[in-house]
Scaffold this motif. Structure first.
Motif, PDB file in Angstrom:
ATOM      1  N   LYS A 101       7.982  -5.667   6.659  1.00 38.05           N
ATOM      2  CA  LYS A 101       7.901  -4.272   6.231  1.00 38.05           C
ATOM      3  C   LYS A 101       8.905  -3.965   5.121  1.00 38.05           C
ATOM      4  O   LYS A 101       8.667  -3.102   4.288  1.00 38.05           O
ATOM      5  CB  LYS A 101       8.164  -3.339   7.436  1.00 38.05           C
ATOM      6  N   ASP A 131       7.867  -4.276   0.582  1.00 36.55           N
ATOM      7  CA  ASP A 131       6.840  -3.234   0.600  1.00 36.55           C
ATOM      8  C   ASP A 131       5.930  -3.267  -0.627  1.00 36.55           C
ATOM      9  O   ASP A 131       5.224  -2.306  -0.903  1.00 36.55           O
ATOM     10  CB  ASP A 131       7.483  -1.853   0.728  1.00 36.55           C
ATOM     11  N   LEU A 135       2.726  -4.745  -2.682  1.00 37.36           N
ATOM     12  CA  LEU A 135       1.465  -5.469  -2.640  1.00 37.36           C
ATOM     13  C   LEU A 135       1.025  -5.765  -4.077  1.00 37.36           C
ATOM     14  O   LEU A 135       1.116  -4.892  -4.939  1.00 37.36           O
ATOM     15  CB  LEU A 135       0.383  -4.647  -1.930  1.00 37.36           C
ATOM     16  N   ALA A 166      -2.407   1.776   0.792  1.00 41.29           N
ATOM     17  CA  ALA A 166      -1.027   1.300   0.633  1.00 41.29           C
ATOM     18  C   ALA A 166      -0.035   2.440   0.829  1.00 41.29           C
ATOM     19  O   ALA A 166       0.940   2.303   1.581  1.00 41.29           O
ATOM     20  CB  ALA A 166      -0.854   0.661  -0.743  1.00 41.29           C
ATOM     21  N   TYR A 168       3.512   1.341   1.561  1.00 41.98           N
ATOM     22  CA  TYR A 168       3.630   0.224   0.628  1.00 41.98           C
ATOM     23  C   TYR A 168       3.448   0.703  -0.812  1.00 41.98           C
ATOM     24  O   TYR A 168       2.785   1.706  -1.071  1.00 41.98           O
ATOM     25  CB  TYR A 168       2.580  -0.851   0.923  1.00 41.98           C
ATOM     26  N   ASN A 169       4.027  -0.050  -1.734  1.00 39.68           N
ATOM     27  CA  ASN A 169       3.792   0.155  -3.159  1.00 39.68           C
ATOM     28  C   ASN A 169       2.801  -0.904  -3.644  1.00 39.68           C
ATOM     29  O   ASN A 169       2.661  -1.962  -3.025  1.00 39.68           O
ATOM     30  CB  ASN A 169       5.097   0.034  -3.953  1.00 39.68           C
ATOM     31  N   ALA A 189       4.788  -8.735  -0.553  1.00 40.81           N
ATOM     32  CA  ALA A 189       4.466  -8.892   0.867  1.00 40.81           C
ATOM     33  C   ALA A 189       3.072  -9.459   1.072  1.00 40.81           C
ATOM     34  O   ALA A 189       2.786 -10.060   2.115  1.00 40.81           O
ATOM     35  CB  ALA A 189       4.582  -7.546   1.573  1.00 40.81           C
ATOM     36  N   ILE A 222      -2.727  -5.295   5.143  1.00 38.18           N
ATOM     37  CA  ILE A 222      -1.531  -4.783   5.828  1.00 38.18           C
ATOM     38  C   ILE A 222      -1.482  -5.274   7.276  1.00 38.18           C
ATOM     39  O   ILE A 222      -0.414  -5.604   7.801  1.00 38.18           O
ATOM     40  CB  ILE A 222      -1.480  -3.249   5.730  1.00 38.18           C
TER      41      ILE A 222
END
Length: 345
Positions: free
Chosen positions: A62, A65, A67, A90, A95-96, A122, A308
């Motif tokens: 996590k 973060d 992608l 995302a 997430y970014n 990630a 994810i």
């Protein structure tokens, strides 16, 4: 968590892994100043010593973060809604996302892997066509999910559509209009969509007992409007002029309209046209384009949700997801009403 690990002791982990106790401490405290390879070595040693690393791995995953969303081209409007769907997923999950517009092949794979390491990514989401060997190489490094493009022979999750069935249905619809010389405008055959839509086109012709004619299959090497206009114009002025076009992209369908307007022919009176993707362009054209709708936003959203779950090591209920398509009938195939005339005329 640290107290439980200390029962094993850092010294035992260091002895088994060959990693210093200072570095082990950084791994335990989830420091970003640790190479991923080193982190894995420490985790492997901890598991061998009987420590459950599940929670620690989830926290580490996590903390990374970012992608990477790899696409073939930002010039193709088809990808815009897919990207929006993926970004929505995302953001909802914290997430970014970094959009990467590069091919992934034998020449570029090492550069792409270097990008993954440099950004401490990630996971990977990709709509690109990637060889089986390179897909396996990437999957061994980070969780990856394919969107649209896929290789069903690998155990790599994907979200896509049944391009064969969708293309076959579209051509069957054109045949139902009484058209028999149906040309096909297709994209690069290295892509799954191009191979499968060609297959669906040919299956529909075969079922209708219409012989395949290679001279009315336009095979282009990229999604390029100007190239398609030129190719269609040449075909319309040849002895083998078709009475309809099925296009594997709405960009190609729009090009077919443009090329037809350069002749004395009319759409749909003389030439019926069906596209694919239902991008915004298809409803903005004049005449508007009959097309196969793909649930583009949902394709991006669900493939990112899958990714994810892989990153968080959750069980994925369905690893291979085929989404439904729908034929949207518009003006390029609609029968034109006869012009009414008054008795005095």
């Amino acid at each position: 968590m640290v107290k439980e690990a200390n029962k094993i002791t850092y010294s035992k982990i260091a002895e088994l892994s060959g990693i210093s106790m200072a570095t082990i401490s950084r791994v335990m405290n989830n420091s970003t100043n640790v190479k991923e390879e080193t982190r894995r070595t420490v985790m492997d040693a901890m598991r061998q010593l009987g420590y459950d690393t599940t929670d620690l791995e989830a926290i580490a995953a996590k903390s990374n973060d970012l992608l990477i969303f790899n696409i073939p081209s930002l010039d193709n409007p088809f990808y815009s809604l897919i990207i929006k769907g993926a970004k929505a997923s995302a953001e909802r999950n914290g997430y970014n996302m970094l959009i990467n517009e590069d091919p992934i092949d034998d020449r570029s794979i090492d550069t792409f892997i270097a990008l993954l390491k440099k950004t401490n990514a990630a996971g990977i989401l990709s709509t690109n066509c990637i060889s089986k060997q390179n897909l396996m190489k990437l999957d061994a490094i980070l969780p990856i999910v394919q969107c649209c493009e896929c290789d069903p022979s690998l155990d790599i999750p994907f979200v896509t559509i049944d391009d064969v069935s969708a293309a076959r249905n579209a051509v069957e619809y054109i045949l139902s209009l009484g058209r028999r010389r149906i040309a096909f405008i297709n994209g690069p055959l290295q892509y799954k969509y191009a191979r499968d839509r060609l297959k669906g086109y040919l299956e529909a012709l075969e079922d209708a007992h219409i012989e395949r004619d290679p001279d009315i299959i336009i095979q282009l090497q990229e999604i390029n409007y100007d190239m398609a206009v030129s190719a269609v114009f040449q075909l319309l002025n040849s002895e083998k002029r078709p009475d309809a076009f099925f296009a594997s992209s709405d960009v190609y369908a729009a090009a077919a309209i443009k090329a037809t307007k350069r002749t004395a022919l009319k759409v749909p009176r003389d030439i019926a046209i069906v596209g694919f993707d239902n991008i915004e362009l298809s409803s903005m054209c004049s005449p508007s384009i009959t097309t196969v709708n793909q649930p583009k936003f949902q394709l991006g959203l669900l493939s990112c949700e899958m990714l994810i779950k892989r990153i968080c090591k959750e069980q994925i209920p369905i690893r291979s997801m085929y989404m439904d398509t729908e034929l949207i009938v518009r003006e390029t195939t609609q029968k034109q009403s006869p012009i009414s005339r008054s008795p005095l005329q």
